[in-house]
Every structure is written in structure tokens, then in C-alpha cells.
Design a protein around this motif. Structure first.
Motif, PDB file in Angstrom:
ATOM      1  N   GLY A   1      95.235  -5.735  -3.733  1.00  0.00           N
ATOM      2  CA  GLY A   1      95.283  -7.187  -3.647  1.00  0.00           C
ATOM      3  C   GLY A   1      96.064  -7.704  -2.459  1.00  0.00           C
ATOM      4  N   LEU A   2      96.475  -6.790  -1.589  1.00  0.00           N
ATOM      5  CA  LEU A   2      97.265  -7.129  -0.406  1.00  0.00           C
ATOM      6  C   LEU A   2      96.554  -8.154   0.478  1.00  0.00           C
ATOM      7  N   VAL A   3      97.365  -9.026   1.086  1.00  0.00           N
ATOM      8  CA  VAL A   3      96.866 -10.020   2.042  1.00  0.00           C
ATOM      9  C   VAL A   3      97.639  -9.828   3.343  1.00  0.00           C
ATOM     10  N   ASP A   4      96.941  -9.456   4.409  1.00  0.00           N
ATOM     11  CA  ASP A   4      97.581  -9.185   5.707  1.00  0.00           C
ATOM     12  C   ASP A   4      97.385 -10.398   6.615  1.00  0.00           C
ATOM     13  N   MET A   5      98.476 -11.103   6.882  1.00  0.00           N
ATOM     14  CA  MET A   5      98.402 -12.351   7.652  1.00  0.00           C
ATOM     15  C   MET A   5      98.531 -12.162   9.154  1.00  0.00           C
ATOM     16  N   HIS A   6      98.505 -10.915   9.633  1.00  0.00           N
ATOM     17  CA  HIS A   6      98.808 -10.699  11.053  1.00  0.00           C
ATOM     18  C   HIS A   6      98.086  -9.438  11.529  1.00  0.00           C
ATOM     19  N   VAL A   7      96.773  -9.564  11.767  1.00  0.00           N
ATOM     20  CA  VAL A   7      95.969  -8.416  12.190  1.00  0.00           C
ATOM     21  C   VAL A   7      95.441  -8.674  13.601  1.00  0.00           C
TER      22      VAL A   7
ATOM     23  N   LEU B   1     114.617 -24.709   4.756  1.00  0.00           N
ATOM     24  CA  LEU B   1     113.605 -25.703   5.159  1.00  0.00           C
ATOM     25  C   LEU B   1     112.238 -25.395   4.544  1.00  0.00           C
ATOM     26  N   GLY B   2     112.132 -24.249   3.872  1.00  0.00           N
ATOM     27  CA  GLY B   2     110.877 -23.893   3.216  1.00  0.00           C
ATOM     28  C   GLY B   2     110.136 -22.739   3.851  1.00  0.00           C
ATOM     29  N   ALA B   3     110.746 -22.070   4.824  1.00  0.00           N
ATOM     30  CA  ALA B   3     110.043 -21.012   5.552  1.00  0.00           C
ATOM     31  C   ALA B   3     110.071 -19.684   4.816  1.00  0.00           C
ATOM     32  N   PHE B   4     109.048 -18.883   5.069  1.00  0.00           N
ATOM     33  CA  PHE B   4     109.013 -17.475   4.704  1.00  0.00           C
ATOM     34  C   PHE B   4     109.284 -16.659   5.969  1.00  0.00           C
ATOM     35  N   ILE B   5     109.985 -15.537   5.809  1.00  0.00           N
ATOM     36  CA  ILE B   5     110.277 -14.664   6.936  1.00  0.00           C
ATOM     37  C   ILE B   5     109.317 -13.485   6.881  1.00  0.00           C
ATOM     38  N   GLU B   6     108.536 -13.316   7.938  1.00  0.00           N
ATOM     39  CA  GLU B   6     107.513 -12.262   7.991  1.00  0.00           C
ATOM     40  C   GLU B   6     108.033 -11.074   8.794  1.00  0.00           C
ATOM     41  N   HIS B   7     107.991  -9.908   8.172  1.00  0.00           N
ATOM     42  CA  HIS B   7     108.315  -8.664   8.874  1.00  0.00           C
ATOM     43  C   HIS B   7     107.047  -7.835   9.012  1.00  0.00           C
ATOM     44  N   GLU B   8     106.955  -7.108  10.121  1.00  0.00           N
ATOM     45  CA  GLU B   8     105.730  -6.395  10.450  1.00  0.00           C
ATOM     46  C   GLU B   8     105.888  -4.902  10.164  1.00  0.00           C
TER      47      GLU B   8
ATOM     48  N   ALA C   1     118.767  -8.820   2.109  1.00  0.00           N
ATOM     49  CA  ALA C   1     119.603  -9.929   2.597  1.00  0.00           C
ATOM     50  C   ALA C   1     118.966 -11.287   2.323  1.00  0.00           C
ATOM     51  N   LEU C   2     117.648 -11.375   2.466  1.00  0.00           N
ATOM     52  CA  LEU C   2     116.969 -12.670   2.354  1.00  0.00           C
ATOM     53  C   LEU C   2     116.204 -12.844   1.045  1.00  0.00           C
ATOM     54  N   GLY C   3     115.892 -11.735   0.376  1.00  0.00           N
ATOM     55  CA  GLY C   3     115.182 -11.807  -0.897  1.00  0.00           C
ATOM     56  C   GLY C   3     113.685 -11.662  -0.737  1.00  0.00           C
ATOM     57  N   PRO C   4     113.044 -10.847  -1.598  1.00  0.00           N
ATOM     58  CA  PRO C   4     111.593 -10.693  -1.520  1.00  0.00           C
ATOM     59  C   PRO C   4     110.838 -11.991  -1.768  1.00  0.00           C
ATOM     60  N   GLU C   5     111.473 -12.925  -2.476  1.00  0.00           N
ATOM     61  CA  GLU C   5     110.807 -14.210  -2.741  1.00  0.00           C
ATOM     62  C   GLU C   5     110.652 -15.044  -1.474  1.00  0.00           C
ATOM     63  N   HIS C   6     111.418 -14.714  -0.435  1.00  0.00           N
ATOM     64  CA  HIS C   6     111.332 -15.455   0.837  1.00  0.00           C
ATOM     65  C   HIS C   6     110.728 -14.603   1.959  1.00  0.00           C
ATOM     66  N   THR C   7     110.224 -13.422   1.629  1.00  0.00           N
ATOM     67  CA  THR C   7     109.767 -12.472   2.634  1.00  0.00           C
ATOM     68  C   THR C   7     108.271 -12.210   2.500  1.00  0.00           C
TER      69      THR C   7
ATOM     70  N   ASN D   1     103.166 -13.744  -2.106  1.00  0.00           N
ATOM     71  CA  ASN D   1     103.631 -14.728  -1.122  1.00  0.00           C
ATOM     72  C   ASN D   1     102.543 -15.097  -0.108  1.00  0.00           C
ATOM     73  N   PRO D   2     101.843 -14.112   0.488  1.00  0.00           N
ATOM     74  CA  PRO D   2     100.781 -14.522   1.423  1.00  0.00           C
ATOM     75  C   PRO D   2      99.600 -15.199   0.732  1.00  0.00           C
ATOM     76  N   THR D   3      99.342 -14.853  -0.530  1.00  0.00           N
ATOM     77  CA  THR D   3      98.282 -15.551  -1.280  1.00  0.00           C
ATOM     78  C   THR D   3      98.622 -17.027  -1.413  1.00  0.00           C
ATOM     79  N   TYR D   4      99.893 -17.318  -1.698  1.00  0.00           N
ATOM     80  CA  TYR D   4     100.348 -18.707  -1.766  1.00  0.00           C
ATOM     81  C   TYR D   4     100.213 -19.393  -0.401  1.00  0.00           C
ATOM     82  N   LEU D   5     100.683 -18.715   0.643  1.00  0.00           N
ATOM     83  CA  LEU D   5     100.675 -19.330   1.966  1.00  0.00           C
ATOM     84  C   LEU D   5      99.271 -19.694   2.423  1.00  0.00           C
ATOM     85  N   LEU D   6      98.318 -18.807   2.150  1.00  0.00           N
ATOM     86  CA  LEU D   6      96.935 -19.054   2.567  1.00  0.00           C
ATOM     87  C   LEU D   6      96.167 -19.885   1.546  1.00  0.00           C
ATOM     88  N   ASN D   7      96.834 -20.242   0.440  1.00  0.00           N
ATOM     89  CA  ASN D   7      96.218 -21.127  -0.556  1.00  0.00           C
ATOM     90  C   ASN D   7      94.935 -20.525  -1.129  1.00  0.00           C
TER      91      ASN D   7
END
Length: 296
Positions: free
Chosen positions: A13-19, A209-216, A239-245, A287-293
Motif C-alpha cells: 500500500g506504499l505511496v512514493d511521492m518522489h520518483v 505550521l502543518g508541514a510533513f518532513i520527507e526523507h528519501e 526526533a520529529l515523530g513518524p506522524e510528521h514524517t 501520511n502520503p495517502t493523506y497528502l495526496l488526498n
């Protein structure tokens, strides 16, 4: 690798936002359709094709016939570099109204990227000669340019994702403050510790401010070009939490492995380091499912 089926089920079910699939002026391993097809190995639900040079949503639409029957949905977006006219609201409007999902503010045209890679657009290497111009989002007084604000309004209206690109961290903060004031909730900072230079303290401000931090994950693949230590990634997550990553691949370059192989190797490494499966799923799927709606 005997444990591959196990990690593949965690990534389902993975969603890759950076291909970084092709076409692109940079050498690419495969095109968007082949990237989506390869995602079947881990049950990928969706991917976003990113180009530093052009609107990829039109690529995806042109490949519609080949994408029929491919389980993973493919989406495009636009990066606001000089090859699309910089802060070009008309290009953004077309991209999003044709179904694009992400707007990356300047990446290779940002002052921060040019500081790090002064090769004038040749990073990593282009297959054709190109020109590059620096694109700034603020005026001489440090205020957001009107065209940047107009672009924010279009992103909000289309419920798309605002990505800070490769800009100076203070520019990203200025942009996200304006977005936050407009009630925008789909904001992403990519690889804060690569090019951008946003430390965890600043990232926490952006999260407020509502941002998610994306790591590659591509940067942590032992067979990729960067080969960073996955312990560093786990430190950021804690440090930042999986809920924000959000985790994404940032792969597709000809010199690197396929994104799926990086997902398998790095996902497994994170679990071996003690990351709970539920946290990995949250960062790669929820998280990416939410971001991409995607569940709208």
C-alpha cells in the motif's frame, strides 16, 4: 534475501511521492509506466513522478494507455524552475487542473541549490545542453512575491501538495507561514539534511505550521550513490515523530538502483534497528495517502 516477502508485506500500500522516472533531460533508469509496474513487487498504491525541468502530469496522461491495468496510480506535478518559467501560475494551474498532485517550489533553480551545485544546471548531468536561471520567491525586502502567493492560492483551491523544493530554509519558512495563514494543510519539506540544510529545530517550527518532513530512502540504500547510515534516518524519525514524517525514494536515476529495491533494503534496515512496523507503515502509506488526498 529470505526476509524480502516479510518486508514487502509491511510496505504493501506504499505511496512514493518522489520518483525520478523519465522522460527527463537527466539520465533515467525507466519511464513512469515502468516505475509504476515495478511497484507491484511491494504492492505500491501510487507514485508521483518528479522532474526538475517539466510538468510530468502531461507525461502521465500521454502514457494513460500503457498505465491501464497497472495497479499503482501514477500522478505528476511541476517544479518551479527556469525551464517552466519559474513562478509561473499559468503552468501550475494547467498542471493541477489536468490532475497533477504536487507543486515543488524551485529546486535546481533555487539559490540554495545553486550554492551547493554551481554547475549551472549540470547536476547530476544533462543529456542535452540547458540553461538555468536563479528563481527567488521573495523580493528585496524579504516579502513573498505576488506570483508566489497566487500559486499558493491555486494549490489550495486544487487541494494539491505544496513542497518547499530545494530553497533556503528561511524561504521555506516564509512560504509555509503564508500557506498556514491560508489554512493549507498539505505541505512537505524534502530531504532537510541534503542541500536544504534545515536542522531538527527548524523542522519542528515547520511542523507547527502543518508541514510533513520527507526523507528519501534512496540516500540510505547501500547500493545507491549516497550510502548514508540508516541510523541517521531513525534518529530523525525519533526526533520529529513518524506522524510528521514521510518516506519517499528519490530514485529513478540511471546510476541508482530501482526505487523498489531501495525500499526493500532500507525498510528492512529500519525494522532491524527497532522501528515498529506500524510506524513504517504510517510514513510510507498513511501520511502520503493523506497528502495526496487518495481517499477523498
Amino acid at each position: 534475501m529470505s526476509s524480502r516477502p516479510a518486508i514487502a508485506s509491511v510496505l504493501d500500500g506504499l505511496v512514493d511521492m518522489h520518483v525520478h522516472s523519465g522522460p527527463s533531460p537527466f539520465p533515467r533508469r525507466f519511464d513512469h509506466v515502468e516505475a509504476a509496474q515495478d511497484g507491484a513487487r511491494i504492492g505500491m498504491r501510487a507514485m508521483v513522478a518528479k522532474s526538475h525541468h517539466h510538468n510530468t502530469q502531461m507525461d502521465v496522461l500521454a502514457m494513460k494507455g500503457r498505465l491501464e491495468g497497472v495497479k499503482a496510480q501514477a500522478f505528476g506535478g511541476i517544479a518551479l524552475n527556469s525551464t517552466v518559467g519559474g513562478l509561473n501560475v499559468h503552468a501550475v494551474r494547467m498542471t493541477l487542473r489536468m490532475g497533477g498532485k504536487v507543486v515543488w517550489f524551485p529546486t535546481i533553480s533555487s539559490g540554495r541549490h545553486i550554492d551547493c551545485h554551481p554547475e549551472d544546471g549540470a547536476f547530476p548531468t544533462t543529456t542535452v545542453p540547458l540553461t538555468l536561471e536563479r528563481i527567488d520567491i521573495v523580493d528585496g525586502e524579504g516579502a513573498l512575491k505576488p506570483e508566489a502567493i497566487e500559486i499558493l492560492d491555486e494549490i489550495k483551491e486544487q487541494q494539491a501538495v505544496l513542497n518547499g523544493g530545494h530553497m533556503y530554509p528561511e524561504y521555506i519558512k516564509t512560504l509555509f507561514q503564508e500557506a498556514h495563514e491560508r489554512g493549507m494543510k498539505r505541505m512537505v519539506v524534502s530531504h532537510p539534511d541534503f542541500v536544504i540544510g534545515a536542522d531538527p529545530a527548524l523542522c519542528r517550527e515547520l511542523i507547527e505550521l502543518g508541514a510533513f518532513i520527507e526523507h528519501e530512502v534512496g540516500m540510505y540504500d547501500p547500493e545507491g550513490t549516497q550510502k548514508w547510515d540508516p541510523k541517521n534516518l531513525l534518529t530523525w524519525i525519533e526526533a520529529l515523530g513518524p506522524e510528521h514524517t514521510v518516506l519517499a525514494s528519490d530514485f529513478g536515476q540511471k546510476a541508482n538502483p530501482k526505487p523498489v529495491d531501495a525500499w526493500l533494503r532500507v525498510g528492512e534496515a529500519l525494522l532491524d534497528l527497532g522501528l515498529p512496523e506500524k510506524d513504517l507503515r504510517r510514513m510510507v502509506r498513511d501520511n502520503p495517502t493523506y497528502l495526496l488526498n487518495l481517499d477523498a
